[in-house]
Design an enzyme around this catalytic site. Sequence first.
Site, PDB file in Angstrom:
ATOM      1  N   LYS A   8       0.974  -1.388   0.149  1.00 29.24           N
ATOM      2  CA  LYS A   8       0.040   0.079   0.088  1.00 29.24           C
ATOM      3  C   LYS A   8       0.984   1.290  -0.023  1.00 29.24           C
ATOM      4  CE  LYS A   8      -2.217   1.451   4.168  1.00 29.24           C
ATOM      5  NZ  LYS A   8      -1.092   3.110   4.235  1.00 29.24           N
ATOM      6  N   ASN A   9       1.530   1.350   0.851  1.00 34.81           N
ATOM      7  CA  ASN A   9       2.292   2.594   1.180  1.00 34.81           C
ATOM      8  C   ASN A   9       3.763   3.223   0.140  1.00 34.81           C
ATOM      9  OD1 ASN A   9       1.065   2.712   2.871  1.00 34.81           O
ATOM     10  ND2 ASN A   9       2.960   2.702   4.921  1.00 34.81           N
ATOM     11  N   CYS A  34      -4.822  13.146  12.404  1.00 34.44           N
ATOM     12  CA  CYS A  34      -5.594  11.919  12.104  1.00 34.44           C
ATOM     13  C   CYS A  34      -5.753  11.211  12.931  1.00 34.44           C
ATOM     14  CB  CYS A  34      -5.179  11.104  11.055  1.00 34.44           C
ATOM     15  SG  CYS A  34      -3.452  11.173  11.647  1.00 34.44           S
ATOM     16  N   ARG A  47       0.275  14.952  13.563  1.00 36.57           N
ATOM     17  CA  ARG A  47       1.309  14.326  11.947  1.00 36.57           C
ATOM     18  C   ARG A  47       1.261  16.153  11.151  1.00 36.57           C
ATOM     19  NH1 ARG A  47      -1.527   8.689   9.385  1.00 36.57           N
ATOM     20  NH2 ARG A  47       0.386   8.619   8.648  1.00 36.57           N
ATOM     21  N   ASP A 105       3.676   0.214  12.731  1.00 33.20           N
ATOM     22  CA  ASP A 105       2.549  -0.653  11.786  1.00 33.20           C
ATOM     23  C   ASP A 105       1.741  -1.710  12.599  1.00 33.20           C
ATOM     24  OD1 ASP A 105       1.471   2.150  10.890  1.00 33.20           O
ATOM     25  OD2 ASP A 105       2.159   1.078   8.427  1.00 33.20           O
ATOM     26  N   ARG A 161      -8.943   0.047   4.270  1.00 36.26           N
ATOM     27  CA  ARG A 161      -7.825   1.085   3.470  1.00 36.26           C
ATOM     28  C   ARG A 161      -6.447   0.671   3.330  1.00 36.26           C
ATOM     29  NH1 ARG A 161      -8.304   7.082   6.441  1.00 36.26           N
ATOM     30  NH2 ARG A 161      -6.736   6.830   4.875  1.00 36.26           N
TER      31      ARG A 161
END
Length: 416
Positions: A22-23, A116, A121, A304, A396
Site C-alpha cells: 500500500k505505502n 488524524c 502528524r 504499523d 483501507r
Amino acid sequence: MDKYRISGGKALSGEISVSGSKNSALAILPASLLINGITRIKNVPNLKDVCYMLNVLESLGVKYSFSGSIVEIDTRTLSKYIADYDLIRKMRASIYVLSPLLHRFKKAEVSLPGGCAIGTRPVDLHIKGLKELGVEIELEHGYIEAKMTQMKGKEIYLDFPSVGATCQLMIAGVLAAGKTIIYNAAKEPEIEDLGKFLNSAGGQISGLGTNEISITGVDSLHETEFSVIPDRIETGSFTILGAALSKNLTVNNTIPHQIEALIEKLQESGAEITVSQNSIHIKKSGRPQGINVKTLPYPGFPTDLQAPLMAYLTVADGPSIINETIFENRFHHVPELNRLAADIKIEGQTAYIKGVPSLEGAPVMASDLRGGFALVLAGLIAESETIINRIYHIDRGYEELETKLQKIGADIIRIK
Ligand code: UD1
C-alpha cells in the site's frame, strides 16, 4: 456500514498470500505525475486508500485504468494544480502530489492534511525541505500555496527520518537542478521502492535504503513500467496471526528480511518461524511468552505492527511492555482489546499488557487501520463471537482480508 462477525478459537493452517505494498503504491502513483506520458504500475493492491489516491489524480485531470492489479496512468491530460481539502483530508499521503505539481506547473495549491486518529502528524518537514530547494511557500486558509521558478538541489538534514518527508523530497529532488542530498533520510523499503521507480523512469538516485540519499537532478523522466514490492505490514500482520493461531501457516509472496525485527520478537515469544526466499513458515508454540517491544524507524520494530503485536500478547504467559515512539496517540485499540477481556494499561506512550489465559468475544469498534486488524486478530483468538464495527478502516489497507482468512480456516464473515 459493513461489520465483521468472527467466531474465534479455531486453529488456522495453510497458505496465505501477500498483496502489493500500500505505502509503496501511495508514493509511486503521485510520483508518476512527474512523467508526461503513460506509466504502468503492477502489483498494486485494490484498496480504499489506493482508490482515494486515484481519485485525487483524476481530480487533477489525469486518466487512469485499474484492472486486476495493474494501474495505467496517463498524465498528458493533467490540467489542475489545486488539490482540494475534501480530497486531501481523506488520506494524508495525498500531500505527495505537491512536488510533482510544482514541477509540472511551477505552482501548486494543496490543502494541509490536518491531524488524524493516530496523531497530529504535521507536514513541517516536507515544507522546510521544499523551501530549502527554492520553493516559496505560504500557508493560507489551510492550504499550502507554493510556487517556484526552478528547484535547486541542496543538502537537506531531516530532524527526524520521516517517511513522508523523505518521499516528498525525493520526488522533488529528482527533477531539481544539481545535486540534492537528504541526510537522516528514512530507510523504509517503500522509500527504496519509490527510488527504484523514479530510477526506472530515468532518475539518478543513490543511497536508497541508507540514511543518506543522494539525487542528481535530471531534466525529465520518461515513461516506465514498474512492479511494487509486497506489503511488509500485511506480511507482518499474517505472521503474527500465524504465531497466535496456526498449526502451520505459510505466508507467500513476501520479502522476509523486511520484517526481521518482528520475526526476532515473535521467536523471543516462543513462536516457531522459518524463512525461505519468498515465504515465511510459522507455527504457534503454546501460549506466547511476554516480551518488551519499542517501535522505531526502519529497520526497528514498525509502528504499523504495534497494534497487531499487542493483540497477540494479550494472551501471553507473563507481562509485556510496548513503547510507541513514532506516533503520540496510537493506542485507540487498547480499550477495545480490554472489552475482549484483555488486561492492558496505558501510561503515556507505554502500554503494559498483563497476559490473560484467554479472550472473550464482544462487540468492538475499529478506529484506525492497524488497530482494526488487531481487533480481527483478537476476535480470532477469543473463544466466542466478536462483532467488529467500522471495518472501513480495515478496508483501507488489507485487500480481501476475509477471503484470505477464510481460506486458512478462519470463521469470519462480512455483514453488509
Ligand atoms: C508513513 C506510513 C505509515 C507509517 C509511518 C511510520 C505511508 C502512506 N504511511 O506515514 O503507515 O506508520 O510512515 O512508519 O507511507 N512528522 C513530523 N513532521 C513531518 C512529518 C512527520 O513531525 O513533516 C512526525 C509525524 O507526526 C510522526 C513521525 O514524524 O509522529 C513519523 O511520521 P512519518 O515517518 O512522516 O510517517 P508518514 O509518512 O505520515
